[in-house]
Write an enzyme that holds these catalytic residues in place. Structure first.
Site, short mmCIF file in Angstrom:
data_model
loop_
_atom_site.label_atom_id
_atom_site.label_comp_id
_atom_site.label_asym_id
_atom_site.label_seq_id
_atom_site.Cartn_x
_atom_site.Cartn_y
_atom_site.Cartn_z
N ARG A 51 14.96 8.01 -31.74
CA ARG A 51 13.88 9.12 -32.33
C ARG A 51 13.96 10.64 -32.15
O ARG A 51 14.13 11.48 -33.02
CB ARG A 51 12.49 8.78 -32.11
CG ARG A 51 11.92 7.72 -32.91
CD ARG A 51 11.04 6.90 -31.99
NE ARG A 51 11.95 6.00 -31.09
CZ ARG A 51 12.48 4.94 -31.25
NH1 ARG A 51 11.96 4.44 -32.41
NH2 ARG A 51 13.10 4.42 -30.40
N THR A 52 14.20 10.86 -30.73
CA THR A 52 14.19 12.26 -30.31
C THR A 52 15.41 13.11 -31.11
O THR A 52 15.32 14.11 -31.89
CB THR A 52 14.16 12.47 -28.94
OG1 THR A 52 13.32 11.75 -28.43
CG2 THR A 52 14.02 14.12 -28.48
N LYS A 80 34.63 14.59 -18.28
CA LYS A 80 35.91 15.40 -17.37
C LYS A 80 35.43 16.09 -15.95
O LYS A 80 36.14 16.65 -15.51
CB LYS A 80 36.69 16.16 -18.12
CG LYS A 80 37.25 15.54 -19.50
CD LYS A 80 38.15 16.82 -20.30
CE LYS A 80 38.50 16.14 -21.56
NZ LYS A 80 39.03 17.09 -22.55
N ARG A 101 19.17 16.44 -24.04
CA ARG A 101 18.46 15.31 -23.04
C ARG A 101 19.64 14.99 -21.81
O ARG A 101 20.78 15.07 -22.20
CB ARG A 101 18.13 14.05 -23.88
CG ARG A 101 18.09 12.77 -23.06
CD ARG A 101 17.56 11.80 -23.92
NE ARG A 101 16.14 11.90 -24.31
CZ ARG A 101 15.52 10.93 -25.16
NH1 ARG A 101 15.86 9.90 -25.53
NH2 ARG A 101 14.15 11.34 -25.51
N HIS A 129 8.75 15.40 -20.93
CA HIS A 129 9.49 15.21 -22.20
C HIS A 129 8.51 16.03 -23.32
O HIS A 129 7.59 15.33 -23.89
CB HIS A 129 9.37 13.93 -22.75
CG HIS A 129 10.33 13.38 -23.65
ND1 HIS A 129 10.63 14.45 -24.88
CD2 HIS A 129 10.66 11.99 -24.51
CE1 HIS A 129 11.18 13.73 -25.85
NE2 HIS A 129 11.32 12.38 -25.49
C1 NCD Z 1 10.87 7.92 -24.62
C2 NCD Z 1 11.94 8.68 -23.82
O1 NCD Z 1 12.98 8.76 -23.98
O2 NCD Z 1 11.33 9.21 -22.62
N1 NCD Z 1 11.29 7.98 -25.87
C3 NCD Z 1 11.39 8.99 -26.73
O3 NCD Z 1 11.87 9.92 -26.53
N2 NCD Z 1 10.48 8.70 -27.96
C4 NCD Z 1 10.20 6.82 -24.15
C5 NCD Z 1 11.07 5.85 -23.41
O4 NCD Z 1 12.35 5.93 -23.51
O5 NCD Z 1 10.68 4.74 -23.06
#
Ligand code: NCD
Length: 304
Positions: A51-52, A80, A101, A129
């Site tokens: 999703r993100t 590397k 991320r 997040h």
């Molecule tokens: C979450 C995350 O990555 O922290 N997912 C997301 O970004 N929607 C929650 C999860 O991974 O459980």
């Protein structure tokens, strides 16, 4: 504001403005379809995501912009031994804004110091997040009509669940918020989250292991996945992973207007039978997340 690393960097009026913009985008998408023409977003994902990452990419495409990036550390020069700083200095030469991320807490902050373009934290380890929280706030606002005077239950892995940490930080600034934190003893909300919100006077935090007992009191139930990738040993994960499983039967005593939320991905913690319940909001959160990210990209790129 150049970057978004932590939700506390946004003022309440900036959050309200982002929600308003995202609602306007939803109603008038054509008005926004050229806003980022000629701009590029890089998605640097050193950790898995559906999703993100895809919602950032869809958001930039819907603004008329372009997207580049990688979706796994092992397909980048991180494999590397390149540092995060060198990676983002490089990507700053190719892109106008970066969503990143990383499994290490604080990596996006280090990236922001090195990058010449805005950095958005798309999740750092078990820490924060902020863009999931923007999606969550937008969803709560739409479903409940307000962001104050709510009883919010957060259930599951509150220790490693970064979405809960950012959500609690954001919601604690609104008036009259009561948090009920529902988790096994080992997975309770960390002290750092509690101390970060201590200066917001008007909230209460209760802790319990018993979801059934508190369910009737909740306006919002925020379920979370036990974060397997952050556990040090598999036996603990296996013991704790099915601590809470929400089913239609368990919801019989819940409020008729409860909002059931989950950042997704879900594993076992919400039975698929709950998806047909009109109180289930988790796929609405996904959609709201795309519009909130469109609003955020425009804000950080200072697009009118
Ligand atoms: C979450 C995350 O990555 O922290 N997912 C997301 O970004 N929607 C929650 C999860 O991974 O459980």
């Amino acid at each position: 504001m150049k970057d978004l690393i932590d939700i506390s960097e946004l003022t309440t009026s900036e959050i309200d403005q982002l929600i308003e913009t995202s609602c306007d985008i939803m109603q008038n998408p054509a008005k926004y379809s050229e806003k980022c023409r000629g701009k590029k977003l890089a998605t640097l994902f050193f950790e898995p995501s559906t999703r993100t990452r895809l919602s950032f990419e869809a958001a930039m495409y819907e603004l008329g912009g372009a997207v580049l990036g990688f979706s796994a550390a092992d397909s980048s020069s991180a494999a590397k031994g390149e540092s995060v700083s060198d990676t983002v200095k490089t990507v700053s030469c190719y892109a106008d804004i970066i969503a990143m991320r990383h499994p290490k807490e604080g990596a996006p902050r280090a990236a922001a110091m090195a990058a010449s373009v805005p950095i958005i934290n798309a999740g750092d380890g078990g820490h924060n997040h902020p863009t999931q929280t923007l999606a969550d706030l937008c969803t709560i606002k739409k479903e409940k009509g307000r962001l104050d005077a709510l009883t919010i239950g957060c259930c599951g892995d509150l220790k490693f669940g970064r979405t809960v940490h950012s959500l609690v930080e954001a919601m604690s600034r609104y008036e009259n918020i009561r948090f009920i934190m529902i988790s096994p003893e080992e997975l309770r909300l960390p002290e750092f989250v509690k101390s970060n919100i201590a200066h917001h006077a008007s909230h209460e935090i209760e802790e319990t292991e018993d979801l059934q007992q508190v369910l009737p009191e909740l306006d919002v139930l925020y379920m979370t996945r036990v974060q397997k990738e952050r556990f040090f040993n598999e036996a603990d994960y296996i013991r704790l992973k099915d601590s809470y499983i929400l089913t239609p039967a368990k919801l019989t005593n819940a409020k008729a207007d409860l909002a059931i939320m989950h950042p997704l991905p879900r594993v076992n913690e919400i039975s698929v039978a709950v998806d047909n319940d009109p109180r289930a909001c988790y796929f609405k959160q996904v959609l709201n997340g795309k519009f909130m990210r469109m609003a955020l990209i425009m804000k950080l790129l200072e697009v009118e």
